[in-house]
Design an enzyme around this catalytic site. Sequence first.
Site, PDB file in Angstrom:
ATOM      1  N   LYS A  13       1.157  -1.534   0.381  1.00  0.00           N
ATOM      2  CA  LYS A  13      -0.362  -0.492   0.190  1.00  0.00           C
ATOM      3  C   LYS A  13       0.239   1.375   0.078  1.00  0.00           C
ATOM      4  CE  LYS A  13      -1.839  -1.079   4.017  1.00  0.00           C
ATOM      5  NZ  LYS A  13      -1.096  -2.400   4.528  1.00  0.00           N
ATOM      6  N   ARG A  88      -9.367   1.169   8.329  1.00  0.00           N
ATOM      7  CA  ARG A  88      -9.248  -0.149   8.356  1.00  0.00           C
ATOM      8  C   ARG A  88      -9.818  -0.415   9.522  1.00  0.00           C
ATOM      9  NH1 ARG A  88      -3.623   0.274   8.671  1.00  0.00           N
ATOM     10  NH2 ARG A  88      -1.962  -1.131   8.448  1.00  0.00           N
ATOM     11  N   ARG A 127      11.979  -6.258   4.957  1.00  0.00           N
ATOM     12  CA  ARG A 127      11.667  -4.779   4.867  1.00  0.00           C
ATOM     13  C   ARG A 127      12.567  -3.663   5.419  1.00  0.00           C
ATOM     14  NH1 ARG A 127       5.577  -1.624   5.416  1.00  0.00           N
ATOM     15  NH2 ARG A 127       5.649  -2.901   6.960  1.00  0.00           N
ATOM     16  N   ARG A 160      11.409  -2.201  11.133  1.00  0.00           N
ATOM     17  CA  ARG A 160      10.521  -1.713  11.642  1.00  0.00           C
ATOM     18  C   ARG A 160      10.504  -1.988  13.545  1.00  0.00           C
ATOM     19  NH1 ARG A 160       5.596   0.000   8.541  1.00  0.00           N
ATOM     20  NH2 ARG A 160       4.374  -0.772   9.432  1.00  0.00           N
ATOM     21  N   ARG A 171      -0.602  -8.624  13.402  1.00  0.00           N
ATOM     22  CA  ARG A 171      -1.148  -7.936  12.362  1.00  0.00           C
ATOM     23  C   ARG A 171      -2.720  -8.629  11.023  1.00  0.00           C
ATOM     24  NH1 ARG A 171       4.532  -5.599  10.542  1.00  0.00           N
ATOM     25  NH2 ARG A 171       2.846  -3.993   9.753  1.00  0.00           N
TER      26      ARG A 171
HETATM   27  P1  AP5 Z   1       4.641  -2.042   2.022  1.00  0.00           P
HETATM   28  O1  AP5 Z   1       4.549  -0.877   1.084  1.00  0.00           O
HETATM   29  O2  AP5 Z   1       5.701  -1.479   2.822  1.00  0.00           O
HETATM   30  O3  AP5 Z   1       3.765  -2.070   1.990  1.00  0.00           O
HETATM   31  P2  AP5 Z   1       2.544  -1.666   3.142  1.00  0.00           P
HETATM   32  O4  AP5 Z   1       1.227  -2.578   2.481  1.00  0.00           O
HETATM   33  O5  AP5 Z   1       2.656   0.144   3.228  1.00  0.00           O
HETATM   34  O6  AP5 Z   1       2.491  -2.437   3.892  1.00  0.00           O
HETATM   35  P3  AP5 Z   1       2.601  -1.725   6.195  1.00  0.00           P
HETATM   36  O7  AP5 Z   1       3.359  -3.092   6.632  1.00  0.00           O
HETATM   37  O8  AP5 Z   1       3.056  -0.418   5.932  1.00  0.00           O
HETATM   38  O9  AP5 Z   1       0.974  -2.325   6.510  1.00  0.00           O
HETATM   39  P4  AP5 Z   1       0.555  -1.891   7.415  1.00  0.00           P
HETATM   40  O10 AP5 Z   1      -0.462  -2.092   7.526  1.00  0.00           O
HETATM   41  O11 AP5 Z   1       0.384  -3.702   8.675  1.00  0.00           O
HETATM   42  O12 AP5 Z   1       1.046  -1.063   9.092  1.00  0.00           O
HETATM   43  P5  AP5 Z   1       0.875   1.128   8.892  1.00  0.00           P
HETATM   44  O13 AP5 Z   1       1.867   1.669   8.629  1.00  0.00           O
HETATM   45  O14 AP5 Z   1      -0.466   1.289   7.994  1.00  0.00           O
HETATM   46  O15 AP5 Z   1       5.958  -3.120   1.364  1.00  0.00           O
HETATM   47  C1  AP5 Z   1       5.935  -4.190   2.040  1.00  0.00           C
HETATM   48  C2  AP5 Z   1       7.767  -4.822   1.549  1.00  0.00           C
HETATM   49  O16 AP5 Z   1       7.496  -4.712   0.390  1.00  0.00           O
HETATM   50  C3  AP5 Z   1       8.185  -3.287   1.934  1.00  0.00           C
HETATM   51  O17 AP5 Z   1       9.661  -3.889   1.693  1.00  0.00           O
HETATM   52  C4  AP5 Z   1       8.527  -3.279   0.082  1.00  0.00           C
HETATM   53  O18 AP5 Z   1       9.455  -2.637  -0.707  1.00  0.00           O
HETATM   54  C5  AP5 Z   1       8.307  -4.102  -0.348  1.00  0.00           C
HETATM   55  N1  AP5 Z   1       7.493  -4.472  -2.051  1.00  0.00           N
HETATM   56  C6  AP5 Z   1       5.993  -3.867  -2.247  1.00  0.00           C
HETATM   57  N2  AP5 Z   1       5.992  -3.951  -3.529  1.00  0.00           N
HETATM   58  C7  AP5 Z   1       6.469  -4.616  -3.935  1.00  0.00           C
HETATM   59  C8  AP5 Z   1       5.962  -5.520  -5.083  1.00  0.00           C
HETATM   60  N3  AP5 Z   1       5.324  -5.662  -5.830  1.00  0.00           N
HETATM   61  N4  AP5 Z   1       6.772  -6.861  -4.937  1.00  0.00           N
HETATM   62  C9  AP5 Z   1       8.086  -7.363  -4.010  1.00  0.00           C
HETATM   63  N5  AP5 Z   1       8.367  -6.387  -2.253  1.00  0.00           N
HETATM   64  C10 AP5 Z   1       7.061  -5.385  -2.814  1.00  0.00           C
HETATM   65  O19 AP5 Z   1       0.344   0.356  10.254  1.00  0.00           O
HETATM   66  C11 AP5 Z   1       0.538  -0.178  11.330  1.00  0.00           C
HETATM   67  C12 AP5 Z   1       0.240   0.184  12.705  1.00  0.00           C
HETATM   68  O20 AP5 Z   1      -0.186   1.262  12.841  1.00  0.00           O
HETATM   69  C13 AP5 Z   1      -0.912  -0.459  12.724  1.00  0.00           C
HETATM   70  O21 AP5 Z   1      -0.989  -2.305  12.989  1.00  0.00           O
HETATM   71  C14 AP5 Z   1      -1.733  -0.291  14.025  1.00  0.00           C
HETATM   72  O22 AP5 Z   1      -1.282  -0.617  14.933  1.00  0.00           O
HETATM   73  C15 AP5 Z   1      -1.960   1.543  13.216  1.00  0.00           C
HETATM   74  N6  AP5 Z   1      -2.566   1.918  12.501  1.00  0.00           N
HETATM   75  C16 AP5 Z   1      -2.084   2.660  11.173  1.00  0.00           C
HETATM   76  N7  AP5 Z   1      -3.549   2.856  10.973  1.00  0.00           N
HETATM   77  C17 AP5 Z   1      -4.591   2.944  11.502  1.00  0.00           C
HETATM   78  C18 AP5 Z   1      -5.434   2.948  11.524  1.00  0.00           C
HETATM   79  N8  AP5 Z   1      -6.305   3.385  10.645  1.00  0.00           N
HETATM   80  N9  AP5 Z   1      -6.600   1.967  12.369  1.00  0.00           N
HETATM   81  C19 AP5 Z   1      -5.502   1.430  13.421  1.00  0.00           C
HETATM   82  N10 AP5 Z   1      -4.317   1.482  13.886  1.00  0.00           N
HETATM   83  C20 AP5 Z   1      -3.684   1.724  12.541  1.00  0.00           C
HETATM   84 MG    MG Z   2       2.890   1.252   5.381  1.00  0.00          MG
END
Ligand code: AP5
Ligand code: MG
Length: 213
Positions: A13, A88, A127, A160, A171
Amino acid sequence: MKIIMLGAPGAGKGTQAKMIAEKYKVPHVSTGDIFRANIKNGTELGKKAKEYMDKGQLVPDELTVEILLDRVAQEDCKNGYVLDGFPRTIPQADVLDKELTKLGDKVDFAINVDVPDENIVRRMSGRRACLKCGATYHIEHIPPKQEGICDVCGSELVQRDDDKPETVQNRLSVYHEQTQPLIDYYNEKGILKSVDGTKDMQDVFSEITGILG
Ligand code: AP5
Ligand code: MG
């Protein structure tokens, strides 16, 4: 243009949202990045959010909704934005919908980046992230030019805290329980588009630009 990115943790994402933001000249708004910036700066919000994030749980809606609504009310979001990691939960989606309706506005696209669970754990362990500028790398798929150093700003890259395999499993189950129902939610609204997130990141992006136009 107002776009929501849906998908499991690690589906890509953030990677795609950054590319969309650049091409369509809209801000990339990530609630995860906002929380991580608060943790880094030692704010009260950061302290509270960290308790949940480190366990792989969602930060409660009361904390999350307010920071998101504040962020999208800022001037740079006037012509649109790409939301990454919000909504979410169904209540978060309902609040967003209500706030936009008040403004006579709506979400244009909800893009679901589809990646099966078995690919996720592998992706997460590789990552590396820059806490200074938010750039993301993968040690095999998208390596930085110099190991451990951000190409964009030269800062040190870190893993991270929530990317440890046991937290990733948590997660993923939280995602299936609380976030996946949003796929049906936006499908019923007629704005859901799914893309195959297992492809190369440039191919995923081509699929997305084909949808956004
Ligand atoms: P990346 O692009 O980093 O993936 P992502 O979908 O952004 O994954 P996140 O881990 O950031 O998502 P998340 O939803 O768990 O975390 P968030 O920060 O939102 O890609 C992942 C890896 O794959 C990278 O190394 C990348 O280089 C690689 N990659 C990408 N595309 C690729 C491809 N096509 N092929 C190969 N490799 C590829 O949230 C973190 C925490 O915050 C949550 O757990 C929660 O506790 C809290 N939080 C955030 N938002 C909320 C909300 N709205 N409500 C409640 N809690 C929340
Ligand atoms: Mg992300």
